[in-house]
Design an enzyme around this catalytic site. Structure first.
Site, mmCIF file in Angstrom:
data_model
loop_
_atom_site.group_PDB
_atom_site.id
_atom_site.type_symbol
_atom_site.label_atom_id
_atom_site.label_comp_id
_atom_site.label_asym_id
_atom_site.label_seq_id
_atom_site.Cartn_x
_atom_site.Cartn_y
_atom_site.Cartn_z
ATOM 1 N N GLN A 177 12.781 0.120 4.786
ATOM 2 C CA GLN A 177 14.127 0.700 4.613
ATOM 3 C C GLN A 177 14.917 0.692 5.926
ATOM 4 O OE1 GLN A 177 11.288 2.043 3.471
ATOM 5 N NE2 GLN A 177 11.583 3.274 1.640
ATOM 6 N N ALA B 86 16.490 10.710 -1.330
ATOM 7 C CA ALA B 86 16.420 11.926 -2.147
ATOM 8 C C ALA B 86 17.738 12.294 -2.841
ATOM 9 C CB ALA B 86 15.903 13.080 -1.282
ATOM 10 N N ASP C 278 12.853 14.641 2.222
ATOM 11 C CA ASP C 278 12.780 14.616 0.755
ATOM 12 C C ASP C 278 12.562 16.003 0.189
ATOM 13 O OD1 ASP C 278 12.255 11.709 1.414
ATOM 14 O OD2 ASP C 278 12.497 11.754 -0.763
HETATM 15 O O1 MRU Z 1 11.086 6.202 -0.476
HETATM 16 P P1 MRU Z 1 12.527 6.435 -0.154
HETATM 17 O O2 MRU Z 1 13.220 5.246 0.427
HETATM 18 O O3 MRU Z 1 13.275 7.052 -1.307
HETATM 19 O O4 MRU Z 1 12.460 7.545 1.000
HETATM 20 C C1 MRU Z 1 13.642 7.988 1.592
HETATM 21 C C2 MRU Z 1 13.421 8.945 2.689
HETATM 22 O O5 MRU Z 1 12.309 9.248 3.051
HETATM 23 C C3 MRU Z 1 14.628 9.597 3.280
HETATM 24 O O6 MRU Z 1 14.414 9.966 4.620
HETATM 25 C C4 MRU Z 1 14.973 10.871 2.486
HETATM 26 O O7 MRU Z 1 14.997 10.631 1.118
HETATM 27 C C5 MRU Z 1 16.259 11.457 2.916
HETATM 28 S S1 MRU Z 1 17.620 10.491 2.411
HETATM 29 C C6 MRU Z 1 19.061 11.263 2.834
#
Ligand code: MRU
Length: 344
Positions: free
Chosen positions: A197, A50, A238
């Site tokens: 991830q 995010a 997010d």
């Molecule tokens: O789909 P992504 O990899 O963008 O999702 C990321 C997440 O869900 C994280 O936990 C969130 O963005 C927080 S990042 C500090």
């Protein structure tokens, strides 16, 4: 490579991003010179997380403003508006994207009104957002580290580390800060299907930092908790709704929170105030659905039979009753007291 890397930086009128699709096997930066390239990079998850996509979008606007430089300020604003619309359409769930775009647009409009150089103002604002990100994450880390005792076994989820921000990370920032205080911390890293991830990015970061960890299949989390092997869960977010305390984060977060509550494991969320949505209620939030192929294939190789269909929500919603606390740069708050943090 230095231990502390930057997920993105600006040099010579270009935005450089770590290509997160190539990690962990290759660490390479891609150079972008047009806001449409930035939009594509957000959409295809070259950059993700995010806070990181918010900062990338801010720099995307800087690229658009630079291209329009020389035209009269109203024309520049018009072009910026168009770029902002394209950048907003990339990923619908992370509030930081919309927050950063709005912040830059407010600054651009003020600059145009005051007869300033709009492109310079936009770039300055993007730099400011990027610099604040790292400072804010360190503050989150400092507040959160007090929850982690020496010898703790901590579970995180997805990647809420340096790669999801400009640097340091939110949930991983909490773990980093505890380690910096000299505590021994062991981390469980769920792989985080379908984009992995956890296995690809969080493990990469923890390895660089020399923090002991194990990658686990997502479906192993509850069993480890049932055995008393997890002291605390800390994840990123997010979007967190100030109106109700619901936490929107990577799909699978809800299952972790349910399991953690069942087994009495404290479940925390680490996020900057820029992730808190002070306006919307749950029914107004769009949960991103991504291409079915992300589920039907693993790293580009088909695993499900031809013709099989999939469901691919990218995020889920965890109710406030399952969340012990939200760790922000201003301290730790209960999920239903976030209204106290509303910027004046
Ligand atoms: O789909 P992504 O990899 O963008 O999702 C990321 C997440 O869900 C994280 O936990 C969130 O963005 C927080 S990042 C500090």
């Amino acid at each position: 490579m230095r231990r502390e890397f930057r997920t993105l930086y600006w040099r010579n009128s270009r935005l450089y991003l770590i290509d997160q699709k190539a990690l962990p096997h290759r660490l390479r930066y891609v150079a972008l010179s047009d806001y449409r390239q930035v939009a594509k990079a957000i959409k295809d998850m070259t950059v993700r997380g995010a806070p990181a996509i918010g900062v990338a979008a801010a720099y995307g606007l800087a690229l658009a403003a630079l291209k329009a430089r020389g035209s009269d300020p109203l024309k520049v604003l018009e072009r910026l508006q168009k770029a902002a619309d394209v950048l907003r359409s990339t990923r619908p769930t992370a509030v930081n994207l919309f927050w950063a775009i709005e912040r830059v647009m407010v600054r651009a409009e003020a600059a145009a009104r005051d007869g300033e150089d709009v492109a310079r103002a936009v770039l300055e604002e993007a730099h400011a957002i990027a610099e604040e990100d790292v400072k804010v994450n360190r503050a989150i880390g400092m507040h959160g580290a007090q929850l982690i005792r020496d010898g703790a076994k901590v579970m995180t989820y997805c990647n809420a580390g340096a790669l999801a921000t400009v640097g340091y990370g939110t949930a991983l920032g909490v773990i980093r800060a505890a380690v910096e205080q000299g505590k021994r911390v062991f981390v469980y890293v769920p792989e985080t299907r379908p984009k992995l991830q956890g296995a690809r990015l969080t493990s990469f970061e923890l390895k660089l930092e020399g923090i002991e960890h194990r990658v686990i299949p997502d479906n192993t989390a509850a069993y480890l908790m049932s055995r008393g092997e997890v002291d605390l869960v800390v994840v990123g977010a997010d979007r967190i709704l100030a109106s109700s305390g619901h936490v929107i984060n990577k799909i699978g977060t809800l299952s972790l929170a349910i399991a953690a509550n069942h087994f009495n494991v404290p479940f925390y969320v680490a996020a900057p105030i820029s992730t808190i949505d002070f306006r919307r209620t749950l029914s107004e939030v769009r949960i991103e659905e991504r291409d079915e192929r992300e589920v039907l294939e693993v790293m580009g190789r088909r695993i499900a039979p031809k013709g099989a269909r999939a469901i691919n929500y990218s995020f889920d919603v965890t109710p406030p009753s399952l969340v012990r606390g939200i760790i922000t740069e201003k301290g730790i708050f209960g999920p239903t007291e976030l209204y106290k943090l509303q910027p004046q």
